[in-house]
Enzyme design. Structure first.
Site, PDB file in Angstrom:
ATOM      1  N   ARG A  72      61.862  49.136  66.958  1.00 32.23           N
ATOM      2  CA  ARG A  72      60.856  49.761  67.822  1.00 32.23           C
ATOM      3  C   ARG A  72      61.389  51.026  68.490  1.00 32.23           C
ATOM      4  O   ARG A  72      60.660  52.010  68.664  1.00 32.23           O
ATOM      5  CB  ARG A  72      60.404  48.751  68.880  1.00 32.23           C
ATOM      6  CG  ARG A  72      59.250  49.222  69.764  1.00 32.23           C
ATOM      7  CD  ARG A  72      58.703  48.053  70.572  1.00 32.23           C
ATOM      8  NE  ARG A  72      57.549  48.432  71.386  1.00 32.23           N
ATOM      9  CZ  ARG A  72      57.600  48.634  72.694  1.00 32.23           C
ATOM     10  NH1 ARG A  72      58.746  48.500  73.358  1.00 32.23           N
ATOM     11  NH2 ARG A  72      56.507  48.963  73.369  1.00 32.23           N
ATOM     12  N   HIS A  76      59.606  54.674  68.492  1.00 34.70           N
ATOM     13  CA  HIS A  76      59.263  55.370  69.728  1.00 34.70           C
ATOM     14  C   HIS A  76      60.052  56.664  69.889  1.00 34.70           C
ATOM     15  O   HIS A  76      59.632  57.558  70.619  1.00 34.70           O
ATOM     16  CB  HIS A  76      59.460  54.442  70.925  1.00 34.70           C
ATOM     17  CG  HIS A  76      58.371  53.428  71.064  1.00 34.70           C
ATOM     18  ND1 HIS A  76      57.958  52.930  72.287  1.00 34.70           N
ATOM     19  CD2 HIS A  76      57.590  52.827  70.139  1.00 34.70           C
ATOM     20  CE1 HIS A  76      56.978  52.064  72.092  1.00 34.70           C
ATOM     21  NE2 HIS A  76      56.749  51.987  70.796  1.00 34.70           N
ATOM     22  N   ASN A 104      57.024  52.463  77.122  1.00 34.17           N
ATOM     23  CA  ASN A 104      58.409  51.978  77.139  1.00 34.17           C
ATOM     24  C   ASN A 104      58.773  51.162  78.375  1.00 34.17           C
ATOM     25  O   ASN A 104      59.665  50.304  78.311  1.00 34.17           O
ATOM     26  CB  ASN A 104      59.371  53.168  77.037  1.00 34.17           C
ATOM     27  CG  ASN A 104      59.247  53.899  75.717  1.00 34.17           C
ATOM     28  OD1 ASN A 104      58.988  53.305  74.684  1.00 34.17           O
ATOM     29  ND2 ASN A 104      59.424  55.220  75.752  1.00 34.17           N
ATOM     30  N   HIS A 203      55.325  44.745  62.850  1.00 37.56           N
ATOM     31  CA  HIS A 203      54.941  43.690  63.796  1.00 37.56           C
ATOM     32  C   HIS A 203      55.035  42.299  63.182  1.00 37.56           C
ATOM     33  O   HIS A 203      54.583  41.329  63.779  1.00 37.56           O
ATOM     34  CB  HIS A 203      53.534  43.952  64.336  1.00 37.56           C
ATOM     35  CG  HIS A 203      53.470  45.051  65.347  1.00 37.56           C
ATOM     36  ND1 HIS A 203      52.298  45.475  65.941  1.00 37.56           N
ATOM     37  CD2 HIS A 203      54.457  45.821  65.877  1.00 37.56           C
ATOM     38  CE1 HIS A 203      52.573  46.470  66.786  1.00 37.56           C
ATOM     39  NE2 HIS A 203      53.869  46.694  66.762  1.00 37.56           N
ATOM     40  N   THR A 204      55.638  42.224  62.020  1.00 35.54           N
ATOM     41  CA  THR A 204      55.968  40.914  61.465  1.00 35.54           C
ATOM     42  C   THR A 204      57.149  40.301  62.220  1.00 35.54           C
ATOM     43  O   THR A 204      57.445  39.122  62.081  1.00 35.54           O
ATOM     44  CB  THR A 204      56.315  41.023  59.965  1.00 35.54           C
ATOM     45  OG1 THR A 204      56.590  39.719  59.444  1.00 35.54           O
ATOM     46  CG2 THR A 204      57.539  41.901  59.737  1.00 35.54           C
ATOM     47  N   THR A 253      56.150  33.501  61.449  1.00 33.11           N
ATOM     48  CA  THR A 253      57.590  33.708  61.247  1.00 33.11           C
ATOM     49  C   THR A 253      58.046  34.904  62.086  1.00 33.11           C
ATOM     50  O   THR A 253      58.297  35.990  61.554  1.00 33.11           O
ATOM     51  CB  THR A 253      57.902  33.959  59.757  1.00 33.11           C
ATOM     52  OG1 THR A 253      57.012  34.998  59.273  1.00 33.11           O
ATOM     53  CG2 THR A 253      57.701  32.704  58.930  1.00 33.11           C
TER      54      THR A 253
END
Length: 330
Positions: A72, A76, A104, A203-204, A253
């Site tokens: 992430r 960002h 953030n 986003h898994t 998961t």
């Protein structure tokens, strides 16, 4: 009558001016058009990749969520004025950085791990590798360690000497974004709609705070009822109550990099409003279905999109600097 090269001095003068012009051109081109490459540090820091990998592995072994946090950070960073390490800078008297920008604040994490990686890299090749490149490698390693694909990371970025909170507030799509807003923002950075869906597949892994999904689980209708009830148990309706309580972005998961995120969207179990927008009767439904049916297709497109994202406005050549400490300029 015009005479060419009337004297030796005139000829020499023209030649010296030509050389100077050529030299300036080389300098300018060298400072602005340098290209990223996968072997950028092969001679200057041959042990770079192993130094990063061992530190990232250690951090993820301590906390699996850290892989998502490092990935992430790279997102960002790249979405705000390009992949230049600006997200890592602490506030100073001369600028307000990105760490406390809305996307953030209370959520960006892993800065201490980046510090550890930087220390490990400085031990093997001091003053050579940028913090921006460290973020790019750490993101790749995080995906691989958690079961995702591996790719050769293009390197050669340099670090920004400043950061911008307003740019971070405006540049990173919030979880309230609709599909048009998402596609517009990605397009502005040279990323296609397919890139958008593939990159959203990050986003898994990872978790989100209650404040990011409260409105969705209480107010939206395109959500599986039992999934909403499950999430409501740990995210009270009242603002200010349990705001920082966490839930996995992928309920199946949450610490494995796979294609279950897309299967969740098809079942209306996307945690964020912006997630479910990718499968909500719109133009991206077919891409989501494709990734849900084919892990290899997702992995391949994710790698391509990550490489494209890593190419966003890097500082190269003589621009920027190689920070000694990722939290502050030299």
């Amino acid at each position: 009558m015009y005479m060419l090269g009337n004297t030796k001095m005139g000829s020499a003068s023209c030649f010296s001016k030509f050389c100077l012009t050529l030299l300036l051109l080389v300098v300018v081109l060298g400072s602005t058009s340098a290209q990223l490459s996968t072997n950028f540090y092969s001679k200057s820091c041959p042990n770079l990749l192993s130094a990063v990998k061992s530190t990232v592995t250690s951090a993820i072994n301590k906390e699996a969520r850290m892989g998502a946090s490092l990935l992430r950070l790279f997102f960002h960073d790249c979405f705000v004025n390009g992949c230049d390490g600006s997200v890592l800078l602490d506030d100073t008297s001369s600028f307000t950085g990105e760490k406390n920008a809305n996307p953030n604040r209370n959520s960006a994490r892993g800065f201490d791990v980046v510090d550890n990686i930087k220390s490990a890299v400085e031990n093997v090749c001091p003053g050579v590798v940028s913090c921006a490149d460290i973020l790019a490698i750490a993101a790749r390693d995080s995906v691989e360690i958690l079961g995702g694909p591996k790719w050769a990371v293009k390197l050669g970025r340099r670090d920004a000497r400043s950061a911008s909170q307003s740019a971070a507030n405006n540049g990173i799509p919030p979880p309230t974004s609709n599909l048009n807003q998402l596609t517009s923002r990605f397009s502005a950075l040279g990323l296609s709609t397919r890139d958008l869906v593939a990159l959203s597949g990050a986003h898994t892994i990872g978790q989100a705070r209650c404040t990011s999904f409260r409105a969705r689980i209480y107010n939206e209708s395109n959500i599986d009822a039992s999934f909403a009830q499950t999430r409501q148990r740990n995210c009270p309706r009242t603002t200010g109550s349990g705001d920082n309580n966490l839930a996995p972005l992928d309920i199946q998961t949450p610490t494995s990099f796979d294609n279950n995120y897309f299967k969740n969207l098809i079942s209306q179990r996307g945690l964020l409003h912006s997630d479910q927008q990718l499968f909500n009767g719109g133009s991206t439904d077919s891409i989501v279905r494709g990734y849900g049916n084919s892990p290899s297709s997702f992995n391949s497109d994710f790698v391509s999109a990550m490489i494209k994202m890593g190419d966003i406005s890097p500082l190269t050549g003589s621009r920027g600097e190689i920070r000694k400490n990722c939290r502050r300029v030299n």
